[in-house]
Design a protein around this motif. Structure first.
Motif, mmCIF file in Angstrom:
data_model
loop_
_atom_site.group_PDB
_atom_site.id
_atom_site.type_symbol
_atom_site.label_atom_id
_atom_site.label_comp_id
_atom_site.label_asym_id
_atom_site.label_seq_id
_atom_site.Cartn_x
_atom_site.Cartn_y
_atom_site.Cartn_z
ATOM 1 N N GLN A 241 13.264 -63.349 8.880
ATOM 2 C CA GLN A 241 11.931 -63.592 8.352
ATOM 3 C C GLN A 241 11.091 -64.154 9.483
ATOM 4 O O GLN A 241 11.527 -65.070 10.183
ATOM 5 N N GLU A 242 9.931 -63.610 9.648
ATOM 6 C CA GLU A 242 9.010 -64.102 10.670
ATOM 7 C C GLU A 242 7.741 -64.549 9.950
ATOM 8 O O GLU A 242 6.987 -63.729 9.438
ATOM 9 N N ILE A 243 7.548 -65.846 9.901
ATOM 10 C CA ILE A 243 6.485 -66.420 9.082
ATOM 11 C C ILE A 243 5.375 -66.955 9.986
ATOM 12 O O ILE A 243 5.589 -67.884 10.777
ATOM 13 N N THR A 244 4.199 -66.320 9.883
ATOM 14 C CA THR A 244 3.047 -66.705 10.696
ATOM 15 C C THR A 244 1.866 -67.023 9.778
ATOM 16 O O THR A 244 1.503 -66.195 8.954
ATOM 17 N N PRO A 245 1.274 -68.221 9.871
ATOM 18 C CA PRO A 245 1.648 -69.315 10.782
ATOM 19 C C PRO A 245 2.919 -70.026 10.321
ATOM 20 O O PRO A 245 3.279 -69.977 9.150
ATOM 21 N N ALA A 246 3.588 -70.674 11.279
ATOM 22 C CA ALA A 246 4.837 -71.383 10.985
ATOM 23 C C ALA A 246 4.611 -72.516 9.986
ATOM 24 O O ALA A 246 3.534 -73.120 9.954
ATOM 25 N N ARG A 247 5.646 -72.780 9.193
ATOM 26 C CA ARG A 247 5.564 -73.842 8.182
ATOM 27 C C ARG A 247 5.899 -75.192 8.815
ATOM 28 O O ARG A 247 6.953 -75.773 8.582
ATOM 29 N N ILE A 248 5.004 -75.643 9.659
ATOM 30 C CA ILE A 248 5.167 -76.941 10.317
ATOM 31 C C ILE A 248 3.911 -77.760 10.029
ATOM 32 O O ILE A 248 2.884 -77.219 9.638
ATOM 33 N N SER A 249 4.025 -79.067 10.240
ATOM 34 C CA SER A 249 2.890 -79.939 9.949
ATOM 35 C C SER A 249 1.770 -79.715 10.957
ATOM 36 O O SER A 249 1.980 -79.143 12.039
ATOM 37 N N GLU A 250 0.577 -80.184 10.621
ATOM 38 C CA GLU A 250 -0.553 -80.050 11.529
ATOM 39 C C GLU A 250 -0.296 -80.809 12.836
ATOM 40 O O GLU A 250 -0.659 -80.328 13.922
ATOM 41 N N ILE A 251 0.349 -81.949 12.739
ATOM 42 C CA ILE A 251 0.684 -82.725 13.948
ATOM 43 C C ILE A 251 1.645 -81.935 14.824
ATOM 44 O O ILE A 251 1.490 -81.866 16.051
ATOM 45 N N GLN A 252 2.669 -81.328 14.193
ATOM 46 C CA GLN A 252 3.624 -80.518 14.949
ATOM 47 C C GLN A 252 2.938 -79.297 15.562
ATOM 48 O O GLN A 252 3.211 -78.940 16.719
ATOM 49 N N ALA A 253 2.049 -78.680 14.793
ATOM 50 C CA ALA A 253 1.340 -77.494 15.283
ATOM 51 C C ALA A 253 0.500 -77.837 16.515
ATOM 52 O O ALA A 253 0.460 -77.062 17.488
ATOM 53 N N GLN A 254 -0.145 -78.986 16.497
ATOM 54 C CA GLN A 254 -0.960 -79.401 17.637
ATOM 55 C C GLN A 254 -0.101 -79.721 18.859
ATOM 56 O O GLN A 254 -0.456 -79.381 19.994
ATOM 57 N N ALA A 255 1.052 -80.385 18.611
ATOM 58 C CA ALA A 255 1.963 -80.704 19.717
ATOM 59 C C ALA A 255 2.497 -79.421 20.355
ATOM 60 O O ALA A 255 2.598 -79.305 21.591
ATOM 61 N N LEU A 256 2.828 -78.446 19.522
ATOM 62 C CA LEU A 256 3.336 -77.160 20.009
ATOM 63 C C LEU A 256 2.257 -76.428 20.802
ATOM 64 O O LEU A 256 2.515 -75.920 21.902
ATOM 65 N N LYS A 257 1.057 -76.368 20.246
ATOM 66 C CA LYS A 257 -0.068 -75.709 20.926
ATOM 67 C C LYS A 257 -0.312 -76.331 22.293
ATOM 68 O O LYS A 257 -0.461 -75.626 23.297
ATOM 69 N N GLN A 258 -0.318 -77.664 22.328
ATOM 70 C CA GLN A 258 -0.568 -78.364 23.587
ATOM 71 C C GLN A 258 0.517 -78.046 24.615
ATOM 72 O O GLN A 258 0.223 -77.789 25.785
ATOM 73 N N GLN A 259 1.788 -78.067 24.177
ATOM 74 C CA GLN A 259 2.870 -77.785 25.118
ATOM 75 C C GLN A 259 2.806 -76.350 25.625
ATOM 76 O O GLN A 259 2.987 -76.088 26.810
ATOM 77 N N ALA A 260 2.555 -75.407 24.711
ATOM 78 C CA ALA A 260 2.514 -73.996 25.108
ATOM 79 C C ALA A 260 1.396 -73.743 26.109
ATOM 80 O O ALA A 260 1.587 -73.046 27.119
ATOM 81 N N GLU A 261 0.225 -74.314 25.853
ATOM 82 C CA GLU A 261 -0.901 -74.127 26.772
ATOM 83 C C GLU A 261 -0.661 -74.849 28.091
ATOM 84 O O GLU A 261 -1.027 -74.346 29.167
ATOM 85 N N THR A 262 -0.023 -76.031 28.030
ATOM 86 C CA THR A 262 0.300 -76.772 29.259
ATOM 87 C C THR A 262 1.245 -75.964 30.140
ATOM 88 O O THR A 262 1.050 -75.867 31.357
ATOM 89 N N ILE A 263 2.279 -75.383 29.535
ATOM 90 C CA ILE A 263 3.238 -74.571 30.291
ATOM 91 C C ILE A 263 2.522 -73.400 30.960
ATOM 92 O O ILE A 263 2.743 -73.097 32.137
ATOM 93 N N PHE A 264 1.653 -72.742 30.224
ATOM 94 C CA PHE A 264 0.884 -71.608 30.760
ATOM 95 C C PHE A 264 0.083 -72.040 31.990
ATOM 96 O O PHE A 264 0.078 -71.360 33.022
ATOM 97 N N LYS A 265 -0.584 -73.195 31.887
ATOM 98 C CA LYS A 265 -1.436 -73.669 32.987
ATOM 99 C C LYS A 265 -0.618 -74.212 34.154
ATOM 100 O O LYS A 265 -0.919 -73.917 35.325
ATOM 101 N N VAL A 266 0.407 -74.999 33.844
ATOM 102 C CA VAL A 266 1.228 -75.613 34.903
ATOM 103 C C VAL A 266 1.902 -74.546 35.764
ATOM 104 O O VAL A 266 1.963 -74.660 36.989
ATOM 105 N N LEU A 267 2.400 -73.497 35.110
ATOM 106 C CA LEU A 267 3.107 -72.447 35.838
ATOM 107 C C LEU A 267 2.157 -71.383 36.395
ATOM 108 O O LEU A 267 2.596 -70.449 37.055
ATOM 109 N N LYS A 268 0.839 -71.547 36.119
ATOM 110 C CA LYS A 268 -0.187 -70.615 36.621
ATOM 111 C C LYS A 268 0.087 -69.185 36.142
ATOM 112 O O LYS A 268 0.055 -68.227 36.934
ATOM 113 N N LEU A 269 0.334 -69.056 34.842
ATOM 114 C CA LEU A 269 0.596 -67.744 34.255
ATOM 115 C C LEU A 269 -0.728 -67.052 33.935
ATOM 116 O O LEU A 269 -1.795 -67.649 34.027
#
Length: 330
Positions: A241-269
């Motif tokens: 099952q692939e559930i979009t958006p994921a069933r996570i809290s808003e706080i978790q969603a923001q933490a995930l978004k921040q980490q994903a975008e940070t990784i993209f920027k840090v690694l210069k992708l």
């Protein structure tokens, strides 16, 4: 305004070639024909060729990455890179195109090589506070010390080929006596292995794109596999099952978004990427990142783009627009 010639490259030399061919076809079918003239280019170990509408194949001139149709030489304004695995996800093809001064949509050759190597990527991210599983590394020919492995990562654990995707060469191991067989499976895909501790928690996958001048995380997908983990069948044979958006809290969603975008920027992708995380003890733990993620109808990026309200035509067009701008400004 004349149309831009776009080579959509697909295939590759790895176990992921057939999936890549499907990804490439998705891009080919969704490019705006009023702006672009798309060409389906298959990069296979035994042949580099362009597939025409009638199914005929024209060889690519590797000296300048051109084709000849009806005595006319066609050069490409940009390459849309949908190769999964080598040579399009590990940087080799990107380096070749850079030498020819042909822009392409995926991350550049160094970033591609770094992220394709799970061990090196994790090492590069740890100084930035990115949490990961506990890892144990093996190279082909190393002595396999089951006791040391279990002491380091515990059981169950995951044994993975270090440089492979689509869950090829991965096993979940519950007993120490099964480690050698799992390692042998991984060594069929790569001569380096990464063994990871099992992280209990919700698995999520999140795309990040450069869209309208911004690095933007897409809505995350929660993965609920019918199998023991998100293996090949779960990814491509409907065993999840692939559930979009994921069933996570808003706080978790923001933490995930921040980490994903940070990784993209840090690694210069650049372009489109997709990162995998496990929410373990409530916090996202990074597993790996794909710089040429699947774009088939069954893939996660198209699902996430749809929830974000972005059509595939707009998404793919934006990737080409971005690299053409880079080329103009360089």
């Amino acid at each position: 305004m004349s149309k831009k010639n776009i080579a959509i490259v697909m295939g590759g030399y790895s176990s992921e070639a057939q999936i890549s061919l499907k990804s490439g076809r998705t891009v080919f079918e969704n490019l705006d024909r009023t702006i672009y003239e798309p060409y389906a280019v298959e990069i296979l170990r035994d042949s580099w060729h362009c597939v025409l509408a009638d199914g005929s194949k024209i060889a690519i001139n590797k000296a300048d990455f051109s084709i000849e149709i009806d005595s006319k030489t066609i050069f490409f304004d940009a390459v849309f890179n949908t190769i999964h695995g080598t040579p399009g996800e590990n940087g080799l093809f990107q380096a070749y195109l850079e030498l020819l001064d042909i822009p392409q949509t995926a991350s550049d050759f160094y970033q591609a090589a770094l992220t394709f190597n799970k061990r090196d990527c994790i090492s590069a991210l740890k100084p930035y506070g990115i949490k990961t599983a506990t890892n144990y590394y093996l190279n082909q020919g190393d002595v396999i010390d089951e006791k040391a492995i279990v002491e380091r990562v515990g059981l169950p654990c995951f044994v993975k080929a270090n440089r492979a995707g689509s869950s090829f060469g991965i096993s979940k191991v519950y007993e120490a006596e099964n480690l050698k067989d799992a390692i042998a499976i991984s060594f069929k895909e790569d001569n380096e292995v990464i063994i990871e501790s099992f992280l209990e928690g919700t698995e999520v996958s999140i795309g990040v794109v450069e869209y309208e001048g911004q690095v933007m995380a897409l809505p995350a997908t929660e993965i609920v596999s019918e199998n023991d983990f998100f293996d090949y069948d779960a990814k491509y044979e409907g065993k999840s099952q692939e559930i979009t958006p994921a069933r996570i809290s808003e706080i978790q969603a923001q933490a995930l978004k921040q980490q994903a975008e940070t990784i993209f920027k840090v690694l210069k992708l650049k372009g489109i990427t997709r990162a995998e995380f496990i929410f373990h003890n409530g916090e996202p733990h990074f597993l790996e990142i794909n710089t040429t993620p699947g774009l088939t109808p069954a893939s996660l990026i198209p699902q996430q783009a749809k929830v974000a309200g972005i059509s595939l035509q707009d998404l793919f067009g934006e990737m080409i627009t971005n690299v053409l701008k880079e080329e103009k400004n360089s």
